[in-house]
Design an enzyme around this catalytic site. Structure first.
Site, PDB file in Angstrom:
ATOM      1  N   GLU A  22      -2.527   8.707   8.442  1.00  0.00           N
ATOM      2  CA  GLU A  22      -1.063   8.619   8.507  1.00  0.00           C
ATOM      3  C   GLU A  22      -0.537   9.394   9.719  1.00  0.00           C
ATOM      4  O   GLU A  22       0.521   9.073  10.259  1.00  0.00           O
ATOM      5  CB  GLU A  22      -0.422   9.162   7.215  1.00  0.00           C
ATOM      6  CG  GLU A  22      -0.620   8.274   5.992  1.00  0.00           C
ATOM      7  CD  GLU A  22       0.164   6.956   6.022  1.00  0.00           C
ATOM      8  OE1 GLU A  22       1.301   6.945   6.506  1.00  0.00           O
ATOM      9  OE2 GLU A  22      -0.393   5.927   5.565  1.00  0.00           O
ATOM     10  N   CYS A  50      -4.600  -1.512  -1.734  1.00  0.00           N
ATOM     11  CA  CYS A  50      -4.683  -0.079  -2.017  1.00  0.00           C
ATOM     12  C   CYS A  50      -5.786   0.138  -3.044  1.00  0.00           C
ATOM     13  O   CYS A  50      -5.685  -0.347  -4.179  1.00  0.00           O
ATOM     14  CB  CYS A  50      -3.332   0.383  -2.560  1.00  0.00           C
ATOM     15  SG  CYS A  50      -3.324   2.106  -3.075  1.00  0.00           S
ATOM     16  N   CYS A  93     -10.940   3.087   0.086  1.00  0.00           N
ATOM     17  CA  CYS A  93      -9.515   3.303   0.308  1.00  0.00           C
ATOM     18  C   CYS A  93      -9.188   2.528   1.575  1.00  0.00           C
ATOM     19  O   CYS A  93      -9.924   2.623   2.574  1.00  0.00           O
ATOM     20  CB  CYS A  93      -9.235   4.791   0.504  1.00  0.00           C
ATOM     21  SG  CYS A  93      -7.596   5.151   1.155  1.00  0.00           S
ATOM     22  N   THR A  94      -8.107   1.771   1.537  1.00  0.00           N
ATOM     23  CA  THR A  94      -7.816   0.891   2.676  1.00  0.00           C
ATOM     24  C   THR A  94      -7.393   1.651   3.931  1.00  0.00           C
ATOM     25  O   THR A  94      -7.335   1.080   5.016  1.00  0.00           O
ATOM     26  CB  THR A  94      -6.729  -0.136   2.305  1.00  0.00           C
ATOM     27  OG1 THR A  94      -5.613   0.576   1.766  1.00  0.00           O
ATOM     28  CG2 THR A  94      -7.263  -1.144   1.307  1.00  0.00           C
ATOM     29  N   HIS A  95      -7.107   2.938   3.790  1.00  0.00           N
ATOM     30  CA  HIS A  95      -6.838   3.734   4.995  1.00  0.00           C
ATOM     31  C   HIS A  95      -8.120   3.964   5.811  1.00  0.00           C
ATOM     32  O   HIS A  95      -8.070   4.146   7.015  1.00  0.00           O
ATOM     33  CB  HIS A  95      -6.285   5.118   4.634  1.00  0.00           C
ATOM     34  CG  HIS A  95      -4.815   5.152   4.346  1.00  0.00           C
ATOM     35  ND1 HIS A  95      -4.243   4.582   3.235  1.00  0.00           N
ATOM     36  CD2 HIS A  95      -3.789   5.699   5.043  1.00  0.00           C
ATOM     37  CE1 HIS A  95      -2.933   4.795   3.252  1.00  0.00           C
ATOM     38  NE2 HIS A  95      -2.629   5.474   4.340  1.00  0.00           N
ATOM     39  N   TYR A 101      -0.796   8.308  -2.660  1.00  0.00           N
ATOM     40  CA  TYR A 101      -0.845   7.961  -4.082  1.00  0.00           C
ATOM     41  C   TYR A 101      -2.047   8.634  -4.751  1.00  0.00           C
ATOM     42  O   TYR A 101      -2.036   8.924  -5.926  1.00  0.00           O
ATOM     43  CB  TYR A 101      -1.010   6.441  -4.255  1.00  0.00           C
ATOM     44  CG  TYR A 101       0.241   5.606  -4.101  1.00  0.00           C
ATOM     45  CD1 TYR A 101       1.444   6.142  -3.640  1.00  0.00           C
ATOM     46  CD2 TYR A 101       0.210   4.247  -4.437  1.00  0.00           C
ATOM     47  CE1 TYR A 101       2.573   5.347  -3.500  1.00  0.00           C
ATOM     48  CE2 TYR A 101       1.328   3.452  -4.310  1.00  0.00           C
ATOM     49  CZ  TYR A 101       2.519   3.989  -3.838  1.00  0.00           C
ATOM     50  OH  TYR A 101       3.616   3.184  -3.717  1.00  0.00           O
ATOM     51  N   GLY A 102      -3.104   8.833  -3.952  1.00  0.00           N
ATOM     52  CA  GLY A 102      -4.403   9.210  -4.513  1.00  0.00           C
ATOM     53  C   GLY A 102      -4.477  10.584  -5.127  1.00  0.00           C
ATOM     54  O   GLY A 102      -5.484  10.935  -5.742  1.00  0.00           O
ATOM     55  N   THR A 145      -6.533   2.815  -4.521  1.00  0.00           N
ATOM     56  CA  THR A 145      -6.078   3.689  -5.598  1.00  0.00           C
ATOM     57  C   THR A 145      -5.391   2.888  -6.702  1.00  0.00           C
ATOM     58  O   THR A 145      -5.660   3.075  -7.889  1.00  0.00           O
ATOM     59  CB  THR A 145      -5.119   4.750  -5.013  1.00  0.00           C
ATOM     60  OG1 THR A 145      -5.804   5.429  -3.961  1.00  0.00           O
ATOM     61  CG2 THR A 145      -4.684   5.748  -6.053  1.00  0.00           C
ATOM     62  N   ASP A 193       0.877  -1.179   0.000  1.00  0.00           N
ATOM     63  CA  ASP A 193       0.000   0.000   0.000  1.00  0.00           C
ATOM     64  C   ASP A 193       0.908   1.220   0.000  1.00  0.00           C
ATOM     65  O   ASP A 193       2.124   1.107   0.194  1.00  0.00           O
ATOM     66  CB  ASP A 193      -0.916  -0.005   1.245  1.00  0.00           C
ATOM     67  CG  ASP A 193      -1.819   1.236   1.299  1.00  0.00           C
ATOM     68  OD1 ASP A 193      -2.363   1.615   0.248  1.00  0.00           O
ATOM     69  OD2 ASP A 193      -1.947   1.838   2.378  1.00  0.00           O
ATOM     70  N   SER A 194       0.313   2.391  -0.168  1.00  0.00           N
ATOM     71  CA  SER A 194       1.108   3.620  -0.103  1.00  0.00           C
ATOM     72  C   SER A 194       1.593   3.903   1.317  1.00  0.00           C
ATOM     73  O   SER A 194       2.511   4.681   1.512  1.00  0.00           O
ATOM     74  CB  SER A 194       0.261   4.796  -0.591  1.00  0.00           C
ATOM     75  OG  SER A 194      -0.889   4.912   0.222  1.00  0.00           O
TER      76      SER A 194
HETATM   77  N1  DGL Z   1      -4.644   3.228   0.988  1.00  0.00           N
HETATM   78  C1  DGL Z   1      -4.757   3.754  -0.326  1.00  0.00           C
HETATM   79  C2  DGL Z   1      -6.017   3.429  -1.022  1.00  0.00           C
HETATM   80  O1  DGL Z   1      -6.570   2.403  -0.684  1.00  0.00           O
HETATM   81  C3  DGL Z   1      -4.003   4.929  -0.760  1.00  0.00           C
HETATM   82  C4  DGL Z   1      -4.269   6.252  -0.141  1.00  0.00           C
HETATM   83  C5  DGL Z   1      -3.314   7.238  -0.774  1.00  0.00           C
HETATM   84  O2  DGL Z   1      -2.132   6.960  -0.766  1.00  0.00           O
HETATM   85  O3  DGL Z   1      -3.776   8.264  -1.283  1.00  0.00           O
HETATM   86  O4  DGL Z   1      -6.479   4.119  -1.877  1.00  0.00           O
END
Ligand code: DGL
Length: 272
Positions: free
Chosen positions: A150, A73, A184-186, A42-43, A75, A10-11
């Site tokens: 984060e 992730c 988004c997994t966050h 990443y998004g 994204t 993941d990012s």
């Molecule tokens: N955890 C990520 C996702 O599922 C990325 C969030 C990011 O880096 O912008 O989209």
């Protein structure tokens, strides 16, 4: 049977939502996790940049001899699925398992999708959901959630996080969705805040958990699960300082992982 590790990337911290579920479901499996904390988020990037990062992350995991790669992730899964499809090892993302779980959960056919800006721009959840069932889809980009997670601002009473969440969720509340995909997994790390605002009648779909469940199914089908009697080992790699990562990882995984976190140089990533 296959005792090689499962690779997860993941990012940043978001992929831990997949790791937590994999640890519970498959405690014998070895895991290699890569969190690209030096380049998160990443998004906010273009599909081309995200694809380049995803290819590097996957090669890093392949160099650790993994048997399967999970792009934990949203994204990457929605903007660069071709990277996963072309890998020499089997791989999967979070889009299909999360969307399938939402379709199974919705009763009124009105589904919300929370994702990064890149995920929402891709329209991938919308396209996939509508290709399976005649549903209404309402998408909302929530880029600030990634920074809040984060930074470890995930407590239910964190005033800043609650204020941002109220703003992002208002349009979905107005649309009367009964199911919301945390695309988004966050975002599952913010579940207490999100469910307080959306209420208990709205089902939240944890993309990380849905993805881990599908990963288990696929490994079983391919007869690639590990030996039953082993105890799995988890190694974490990050591309920036491990301290921030370890604080949230300890809290979220409910165990101390500090000693298992290794730093990777981004210059080395550019070479792989
Ligand atoms: N955890 C990520 C996702 O599922 C990325 C969030 C990011 O880096 O912008 O989209």
């Amino acid at each position: 049977m296959d005792n090689r590790p499962i690779g997860v990337f993941d990012s940043g911290l978001g992929g831990l939502t997949v790791v937590r579920e994999l640890l519970a479901r498959l405690p014998g499996e070895d895991l290699v996790y890569f969190g690209d904390t030096g380049r998160v988020p990443y998004g906010t990037h273009s599909p081309e940049t995200i694809a380049r990062y995803a290819a590097q992350d996957s090669r890093f995991l392949q160099n650790h001899g993994v048997k399967f790669i999970v792009a934990a992730c949203g994204t990457v899964s929605t903007t660069a699925p071709q990277v996963l499809a072309e890998l020499p090892v089997p791989a999967m993302g979070v889009l299909e398992p999360a969307a399938d779980a939402a379709l199974a959960a919705t009763k009124n056919g009105r589904i919300g999708v929370l994702g990064t800006s890149a995920t929402v721009r891709s329209g991938a959840f919308d396209t996939y959901l509508k290709s399976k069932q005649p549903v209404e889809v309402f998408s909302q980009a929530c880029p600030l959630f990634v920074s809040l997670v984060e930074s470890g601002w995930i407590e239910r009473d964190n005033e800043a996080t609650v204020a941002v969440a109220r703003r992002y969720l208002q349009p979905l509340r107005e649309q009367g969705v009964d199911t919301v995909i945390l695309g988004c997994t966050h975002f599952p790390l913010l579940t207490p805040v999100l469910s307080d605002i959306l209420g208990e009648d709205v089902t939240l779909i944890n993309s990380g958990a849905a993805c881990a469940a599908r990963c288990e199914e696929l490994l079983r089908e391919q007869d690639a699960l590990c030996d039953r009697d082993r105890e799995g080992v988890c190694q974490f790699y990050v591309s920036d300082r491990p301290q921030g990562f370890s604080a949230v990882a300890d809290m979220f995984l409910g165990r101390r992982v500090e000693q298992d976190i290794h730093r990777v140089n981004l210059e080395d990533m550019d070479r792989v």
